[in-house]
Design an enzyme around this catalytic site. Structure first.
Site, PDB file in Angstrom:
ATOM      1  N   CYS A  70       5.736  58.730 118.754  1.00 20.40           N
ATOM      2  CA  CYS A  70       5.387  58.840 117.335  1.00 20.40           C
ATOM      3  C   CYS A  70       5.011  57.493 116.734  1.00 20.40           C
ATOM      4  O   CYS A  70       4.316  57.448 115.709  1.00 20.40           O
ATOM      5  CB  CYS A  70       6.541  59.449 116.548  1.00 20.40           C
ATOM      6  SG  CYS A  70       6.967  61.140 117.041  1.00 20.40           S
ATOM      7  N   CYS A 128      13.727  46.195 114.667  1.00 15.88           N
ATOM      8  CA  CYS A 128      12.546  46.710 115.351  1.00 15.88           C
ATOM      9  C   CYS A 128      11.380  45.769 115.077  1.00 15.88           C
ATOM     10  O   CYS A 128      10.965  45.601 113.925  1.00 15.88           O
ATOM     11  CB  CYS A 128      12.220  48.131 114.875  1.00 15.88           C
ATOM     12  SG  CYS A 128      10.757  48.847 115.664  1.00 15.88           S
ATOM     13  N   CYS A 134      10.135  54.284 113.717  1.00 14.29           N
ATOM     14  CA  CYS A 134      11.578  54.380 113.892  1.00 14.29           C
ATOM     15  C   CYS A 134      12.065  55.672 113.249  1.00 14.29           C
ATOM     16  O   CYS A 134      11.691  55.996 112.114  1.00 14.29           O
ATOM     17  CB  CYS A 134      12.270  53.176 113.260  1.00 14.29           C
ATOM     18  SG  CYS A 134      12.070  51.644 114.200  1.00 14.29           S
ATOM     19  N   CYS A 168      10.578  55.510 118.327  1.00 14.62           N
ATOM     20  CA  CYS A 168       9.944  56.480 119.219  1.00 14.62           C
ATOM     21  C   CYS A 168       8.570  55.947 119.617  1.00 14.62           C
ATOM     22  O   CYS A 168       7.705  55.741 118.750  1.00 14.62           O
ATOM     23  CB  CYS A 168       9.826  57.844 118.536  1.00 14.62           C
ATOM     24  SG  CYS A 168       8.985  59.086 119.543  1.00 14.62           S
ATOM     25  N   CYS A 208      10.604  65.548 122.404  1.00 13.93           N
ATOM     26  CA  CYS A 208      10.423  66.733 123.242  1.00 13.93           C
ATOM     27  C   CYS A 208       8.949  67.134 123.249  1.00 13.93           C
ATOM     28  O   CYS A 208       8.385  67.460 122.193  1.00 13.93           O
ATOM     29  CB  CYS A 208      11.277  67.884 122.726  1.00 13.93           C
ATOM     30  SG  CYS A 208      11.157  69.392 123.725  1.00 13.93           S
TER      31      CYS A 208
END
Length: 408
Positions: free
Chosen positions: A157, A140, A160, A154, A168
Site C-alpha cells: 500500500c 518510518c 504506514c 505496508c 492479504c
C-alpha cells in the site's frame, strides 16, 4: 549531419505516462484474486442451488430448510468479505508526522544519538510506548512519521497502517485495525460455508458411488473444492483465533514488540482472553458475529500490562502511556490487578496530587518533646494531637506511595 531544434522531446512526460500505465496495470492485476473468489462463489451457488438441491433433495420442507440455511451463511459470508475488501485502511494521523524543521535537524545530525534525542523530544507528547532494538522511537523513513504502537509500513500500500496484521492478496487490502474483525468473520463464515457445501454433497457422492444416478462433473468438482478450501481455512481461522485471544498480530508473533519499560514482550498487550476478544469484537454481544464495526479504541492507543508502565514517573509530563479502559470496565479510581491493568480516574488522581502537596507541607512540622514546631504556610486540623498528626501523615504517605498512578 545537423539535428533540427524544432522537434523537442520531453522525456519526463513520457516517463510519467509510462509509470502511470504500469501503475494502472499493477492495480488491475491486484484485483484478480478477488475476482477469482467471487467467480468461485458464483459457480458454487449455481452448482448447489440449481443442481444439488433439486436433484438430491426430494422433500419440499427439507429443500426449503437447506436453501434458507445456505442463503443465511452466504449472506453473512459475502457481507463480511465485502467489508474486509472495501474498508478503508487505518492511516496514521498527521500529528505523528515529523515537521520539516525537525526533519532537517535529523538530516544534519552528526550522530545516531542526536537523531534519537530529536525523535524522543518530538514523541514526548505522543502516546507511544514501544521502541526499536536500539531503544529509539520507531520512525518510518518513507512516510517520515513516528509510528504509533503496533503500526507498521505496508510495502504494497505504500503507507504506514495502524495495527497492521498483514497484507492479504485475496482481499486486495491490508488486514489492520479497521477491518480485522471483518477478516476474522470472513474466515469463519467461509469455513462454515465450505463445510456446509461439502456435507450436503456427501449424499450426492454416495448416490454416484452406488450407481443410482449418473455422475455430474460440476457436483463432483464442487465437493472436492469445498473440502480443499475447508482444510486450508481451518488452519488459518484457528491461527487467527489464537492471535485474537492473545491480543497479538501476525507481525508481532514473528517480531516481538519492545516496550520502553519492560523490554521485549510478546504478551505486552494481552489483558486476558475475554478483554482481548472484546478489544476486537466489542463489548456488545449482539454484534459480535455481525460484520459491523464494534472494535474498541482508535488504533493508536492500546492498553498494556501494568509492568510496562511501572517504571513510568508518576507525574512526568507527556509520558507515553495508553488509556486503560476496555470493554465494560471503566476508570473508577480503583486499582485493578486481576488482568494487569491500572485504572485511576482523573478526579481520584487530583485528590492524590492534592494529598501529596499536603503531605509535603506536613513534613515541615517536626515533633520535639511533645510539641510541634510550626513553619510558615503550615495548617493543622484542630483538636488532633501533634504526634498523631505526624504519624497519620506518615501512614498516608506510605499508603499513597504503594498505589501506582498514571499521569493525566
Amino acid at each position: 549531419m545537423s539535428v533540427g531544434h524544432g522537434n523537442s522531446y520531453d522525456y519526463r512526460t513520457v516517463d510519467t505516462e509510462r509509470n502511470e500505465r504500469c501503475g494502472c496495470c499493477v492495480r488491475t492485476m491486484k484485483w484478480f484474486p478477488v475476482l477469482f473468489i467471487v467467480s468461485v462463489i458464483g459457480w458454487s451457488y449455481y452448482a448447489f442451488v440449481i443442481q444439488l438441491s433439486f436433484f438430491t433433495v426430494t422433500s419440499v420442507v427439507q429443500r426449503i430448510l437447506f436453501l434458507l440455511f445456505y442463503h443465511a451463511i452466504l449472506v453473512m459470508f459475502l457481507w463480511s468479505y465485502y467489508q474486509t475488501v472495501f474498508t478503508e485502511i487505518g492511516r496514521v494521523p498527521s500529528r505523528f508526522r515529523i515537521p520539516r524543521s525537525e526533519l532537517d535537524r535529523m538530516i544534519r545530525a552528526t550522530s545516531e544519538d542526536e537523531q534519537k534525542q530529536i525523535l524522543e523530544a518530538f514523541a514526548k507528547e505522543l502516546p507511544v510506548v514501544t521502541r526499536t532494538l536500539n531503544a529509539s522511537v520507531r520512525f518510518c523513513e518513507k512516510c517520515r512519521l513516528v509510528k504509533p504502537d503496533r503500526a507498521h509500513h505496508c510495502s504494497v500500500c505504500g503507507v504506514c497502517v495502524l495495527k497492521l496484521d498483514h497484507h492479504c492478496p485475496w482481499v486486495n487490502n491490508c488486514i489492520n485495525f479497521t477491518n480485522y474483525k471483518y477478516f476474522i468473520l470472513f474466515l469463519g463464515y467461509a469455513l462454515l460455508y465450505c463445510l456446509y457445501v461439502a456435507l450436503t454433497t456427501v449424499a450426492y457422492m454416495e448416490l454416484i458411488w452406488t450407481g443410482k444416478i449418473d455422475g455430474r462433473f460440476h457436483i463432483l468438482f464442487l465437493f472436492f473444492v469445498s473440502v480443499m478450501f475447508a482444510i486450508s481455512l481451518v488452519s488459518l481461522f484457528g491461527y487467527h483465533c489464537y492471535l485474537v485471544l492473545l491480543n497479538r498480530t501476525t507481525l508481532e508473533s514473528f517480531r516481538t514488540p519492545i516496550f520502553r519499560y519492560g523490554g521485549p514482550d510478546k504478551n505486552g498487550f494481552s489483558l486476558g482472553k475475554m478483554s482481548n476478544f472484546q478489544e476486537v469484537f466489542g463489548d456488545d454481544r449482539r454484534f459480535w458475529f455481525v460484520p459491523v464495526y464494534t472494535s474498541l479504541g482508535d488504533g493508536m492507543l492500546f492498553p498494556t500490562q501494568s509492568h510496562h508502565l511501572a517504571s513510568n514517573p508518576s507525574h512526568e509530563v507527556g509520558s507515553p502511556v495508553a488509556p486503560l479502559t476496555a470493554g465494560n470496565e471503566h476508570c473508577n479510581g480503583v486499582v485493578e490487578n486481576g488482568n494487569g491493568r491500572i485504572a485511576v480516574a482523573p478526579i481520584a488522581q487530583t485528590v492524590v496530587l492534592e494529598h501529596l502537596d499536603e503531605t509535603k507541607a506536613g513534613a515541615g512540622s517536626v515533633a520535639t518533646d511533645g510539641a510541634v514546631e510550626h513553619r510558615p504556610g503550615q495548617q493543622h486540623a484542630a483538636g488532633m494531637p501533634p504526634q498523631a498528626r505526624v504519624n497519620g501523615l506518615q501512614q498516608q504517605e506510605s499508603k499513597e506511595s504503594s498505589v501506582p498512578t498514571r499521569p493525566l
